[in-house]
Enzyme design. Structure first.
Site, short mmCIF file in Angstrom:
data_model
loop_
_atom_site.label_atom_id
_atom_site.label_comp_id
_atom_site.label_asym_id
_atom_site.label_seq_id
_atom_site.Cartn_x
_atom_site.Cartn_y
_atom_site.Cartn_z
N ASN A 1 28.89 -2.56 55.57
CA ASN A 1 29.41 -1.69 55.07
C ASN A 1 30.56 -2.37 53.78
O ASN A 1 31.26 -1.62 53.91
CB ASN A 1 30.91 -1.20 56.52
CG ASN A 1 31.24 -3.49 56.53
OD1 ASN A 1 31.13 -4.32 56.14
ND2 ASN A 1 32.35 -2.93 57.63
N HIS B 1 34.35 -6.60 52.16
CA HIS B 1 35.10 -7.71 53.19
C HIS B 1 36.50 -7.28 52.54
O HIS B 1 36.63 -7.54 51.08
CB HIS B 1 34.70 -8.82 53.61
CG HIS B 1 35.28 -9.85 54.26
ND1 HIS B 1 35.68 -9.63 55.36
CD2 HIS B 1 36.26 -10.95 53.34
CE1 HIS B 1 37.11 -10.67 55.46
NE2 HIS B 1 37.19 -11.35 54.11
N PHE C 1 27.19 -8.76 68.05
CA PHE C 1 27.24 -8.39 66.59
C PHE C 1 26.84 -9.90 65.51
O PHE C 1 26.45 -9.67 64.24
CB PHE C 1 27.95 -7.21 65.67
CG PHE C 1 29.10 -7.68 65.76
CD1 PHE C 1 29.60 -8.55 64.72
CD2 PHE C 1 30.10 -7.43 66.49
CE1 PHE C 1 30.89 -8.88 64.38
CE2 PHE C 1 31.81 -7.26 66.31
CZ PHE C 1 32.11 -8.22 65.25
N THR D 1 36.54 0.22 59.41
CA THR D 1 34.90 -1.20 59.27
C THR D 1 33.84 -0.35 59.62
O THR D 1 32.47 -0.34 58.72
CB THR D 1 35.50 -1.92 60.89
OG1 THR D 1 36.40 -2.42 60.39
CG2 THR D 1 33.84 -2.57 60.45
N ARG E 1 43.03 -3.60 52.49
CA ARG E 1 42.49 -2.47 53.43
C ARG E 1 42.26 -1.15 53.31
O ARG E 1 41.51 -0.18 53.89
CB ARG E 1 43.15 -3.19 54.80
CG ARG E 1 43.72 -4.38 54.71
CD ARG E 1 41.76 -4.97 55.22
NE ARG E 1 41.92 -4.53 56.35
CZ ARG E 1 40.77 -5.13 57.30
NH1 ARG E 1 39.73 -5.54 56.90
NH2 ARG E 1 40.06 -4.18 58.20
#
Ligand code: UDP
Length: 141
Positions: A114, A117, A59, A93, A87
Protein backbone atom coordinates in the site's frame (compact mmCIF):
# COMPACT_ATOMS: atom_id res chain seq x y z
CA UNK A 1 0.88 26.33 16.37
CA UNK A 2 4.29 24.72 16.52
CA UNK A 3 5.60 22.53 13.73
CA UNK A 4 5.06 18.84 14.19
CA UNK A 5 7.11 15.93 12.84
CA UNK A 6 6.05 12.59 11.45
CA UNK A 7 7.77 9.57 9.95
CA UNK A 8 6.97 8.59 6.38
CA UNK A 9 8.11 5.44 4.62
CA UNK A 10 7.73 5.00 0.87
CA UNK A 11 7.38 1.23 0.78
CA UNK A 12 9.07 -1.25 -1.61
CA UNK A 13 6.14 -1.34 -4.07
CA UNK A 14 6.20 2.43 -4.63
CA UNK A 15 10.01 2.54 -4.78
CA UNK A 16 9.87 -0.21 -7.45
CA UNK A 17 7.31 1.84 -9.41
CA UNK A 18 9.77 4.76 -9.46
CA UNK A 19 7.28 7.21 -7.92
CA UNK A 20 9.35 8.49 -4.97
CA UNK A 21 9.45 11.96 -6.49
CA UNK A 22 5.73 12.07 -7.23
CA UNK A 23 4.93 11.08 -3.65
CA UNK A 24 7.39 13.55 -2.11
CA UNK A 25 5.94 16.29 -4.35
CA UNK A 26 2.55 15.71 -2.73
CA UNK A 27 4.07 16.21 0.73
CA UNK A 28 5.77 19.41 -0.40
CA UNK A 29 2.64 20.75 -2.13
CA UNK A 30 0.74 20.22 1.12
CA UNK A 31 3.28 22.35 3.00
CA UNK A 32 5.32 19.56 4.59
CA UNK A 33 9.12 19.81 4.53
CA UNK A 34 11.44 16.83 4.22
CA UNK A 35 13.93 17.40 7.06
CA UNK A 36 15.66 13.99 6.88
CA UNK A 37 15.66 11.18 4.35
CA UNK A 38 17.39 7.89 3.67
CA UNK A 39 17.05 5.06 1.18
CA UNK A 40 17.67 1.72 2.86
CA UNK A 41 17.09 -2.00 2.76
CA UNK A 42 15.42 -3.14 5.99
CA UNK A 43 16.66 -6.36 7.56
CA UNK A 44 14.06 -8.85 8.80
CA UNK A 45 14.97 -7.89 12.39
CA UNK A 46 14.46 -4.16 11.58
CA UNK A 47 11.04 -4.78 10.04
CA UNK A 48 9.93 -7.05 12.89
CA UNK A 49 11.01 -4.46 15.44
CA UNK A 50 9.40 -1.56 13.56
CA UNK A 51 6.06 -3.39 13.26
CA UNK A 52 6.26 -5.14 16.67
CA UNK A 53 2.84 -3.72 17.60
CA UNK A 54 1.35 -5.98 14.89
CA UNK A 55 3.33 -9.12 15.83
CA UNK A 56 0.23 -11.08 16.90
CA UNK A 57 -1.77 -10.18 13.78
CA UNK A 58 -2.34 -12.80 11.06
CA UNK A 59 -0.78 -10.55 8.40
CA UNK A 60 2.47 -9.96 10.36
CA UNK A 61 4.74 -12.37 8.46
CA UNK A 62 3.47 -11.19 5.06
CA UNK A 63 3.91 -7.58 6.15
CA UNK A 64 7.53 -8.20 7.22
CA UNK A 65 8.26 -10.18 4.02
CA UNK A 66 6.87 -7.32 1.97
CA UNK A 67 8.77 -4.59 3.84
CA UNK A 68 12.10 -6.37 3.21
CA UNK A 69 11.32 -7.23 -0.42
CA UNK A 70 13.21 -4.17 -1.70
CA UNK A 71 14.56 -0.80 -0.63
CA UNK A 72 12.41 1.74 1.19
CA UNK A 73 12.68 5.54 1.25
CA UNK A 74 12.30 6.84 4.80
CA UNK A 75 11.72 10.49 5.62
CA UNK A 76 10.94 12.82 8.48
CA UNK A 77 8.29 15.35 7.44
CA UNK A 78 7.83 18.58 9.35
CA UNK A 79 5.00 21.09 9.29
CA UNK A 80 1.85 22.22 11.03
CA UNK A 81 -0.31 19.23 11.86
CA UNK A 82 2.15 17.01 9.99
CA UNK A 83 0.86 13.72 11.42
CA UNK A 84 -2.77 14.18 10.38
CA UNK A 85 -1.86 15.98 7.18
CA UNK A 86 0.30 13.04 6.11
CA UNK A 87 -2.43 10.53 7.04
CA UNK A 88 -4.90 12.52 4.92
CA UNK A 89 -2.52 12.57 1.98
CA UNK A 90 -1.93 8.80 2.33
CA UNK A 91 -5.59 7.73 2.36
CA UNK A 92 -7.10 4.61 3.91
CA UNK A 93 -4.95 1.53 4.62
CA UNK A 94 -6.83 -0.42 1.95
CA UNK A 95 -6.34 1.43 -1.37
CA UNK A 96 -9.75 0.22 -2.55
CA UNK A 97 -11.26 2.28 0.27
CA UNK A 98 -8.90 5.24 -0.09
CA UNK A 99 -10.36 8.52 -1.32
CA UNK A 100 -9.64 9.60 -4.87
CA UNK A 101 -6.51 11.69 -5.16
CA UNK A 102 -4.80 10.14 -2.15
CA UNK A 103 -1.39 8.49 -2.46
CA UNK A 104 -2.75 5.02 -1.80
CA UNK A 105 -5.65 5.43 -4.22
CA UNK A 106 -3.25 6.54 -6.94
CA UNK A 107 -0.15 4.40 -6.34
CA UNK A 108 -1.06 1.33 -4.23
CA UNK A 109 -2.29 -2.05 -5.47
CA UNK A 110 -3.52 -3.81 -2.34
CA UNK A 111 -3.79 -3.61 1.45
CA UNK A 112 -0.46 -5.49 1.66
CA UNK A 113 1.38 -3.41 -0.92
CA UNK A 114 0.00 0.00 0.00
CA UNK A 115 2.81 2.37 -1.01
CA UNK A 116 3.35 4.36 2.19
CA UNK A 117 3.57 4.28 5.97
CA UNK A 118 2.86 7.28 8.17
CA UNK A 119 2.98 7.68 11.95
CA UNK A 120 -0.50 7.72 13.48
CA UNK A 121 0.06 9.77 16.68
CA UNK A 122 2.67 12.03 18.33
CA UNK A 123 3.93 9.20 20.58
CA UNK A 124 4.44 6.78 17.69
CA UNK A 125 5.98 9.54 15.55
CA UNK A 126 8.61 10.18 18.24
CA UNK A 127 9.45 6.48 18.54
CA UNK A 128 9.51 5.91 14.78
CA UNK A 129 11.68 8.97 14.09
CA UNK A 130 14.13 7.80 16.77
CA UNK A 131 14.15 4.33 15.19
CA UNK A 132 15.41 5.59 11.82
CA UNK A 133 17.04 8.94 12.62
CA UNK A 134 18.73 9.19 15.99
CA UNK A 135 19.92 12.79 16.48
CA UNK A 136 17.37 14.31 14.08
CA UNK A 137 17.37 17.77 15.71
CA UNK A 138 20.47 18.92 13.89
CA UNK A 139 18.65 18.72 10.53
CA UNK A 140 15.68 20.97 11.31
CA UNK A 141 15.17 23.96 8.97
N1 UDP B 1 -1.81 -4.62 6.78
C1 UDP B 1 -2.06 -5.73 6.03
N2 UDP B 1 -3.27 -6.38 6.16
C2 UDP B 1 -4.25 -5.91 6.98
C3 UDP B 1 -3.99 -4.76 7.75
C4 UDP B 1 -2.74 -4.13 7.63
O1 UDP B 1 -1.20 -6.16 5.26
O2 UDP B 1 -5.32 -6.52 7.04
C5 UDP B 1 -0.51 -3.96 6.66
C6 UDP B 1 -0.58 -2.75 5.74
O3 UDP B 1 0.60 -2.71 4.95
C7 UDP B 1 -0.61 -1.60 6.73
C8 UDP B 1 0.27 -2.13 7.86
O4 UDP B 1 -0.05 -3.52 7.92
O5 UDP B 1 -0.12 -0.41 6.13
C9 UDP B 1 0.03 -1.49 9.20
O6 UDP B 1 -1.35 -1.55 9.51
P1 UDP B 1 -2.10 -0.29 10.13
O7 UDP B 1 -3.44 -0.77 10.56
O8 UDP B 1 -1.21 0.33 11.15
O9 UDP B 1 -2.33 0.65 8.85
P2 UDP B 1 -1.68 2.04 8.40
O10 UDP B 1 -1.41 2.84 9.65
O11 UDP B 1 -0.43 1.72 7.63
O12 UDP B 1 -2.72 2.67 7.51
Amino acid sequence: MSAERTLSIIKPDAVAKNVIGQIVARFESAGLKVIAARMMQLSRADAERFYAVHSARPFFKDLVDFMISGPVFVQVLEGEGAILKNRDLMGATDPKKAEKGTIRADFADSIDANAVHGSDAPETAAVEIGFFFPGINVHSR
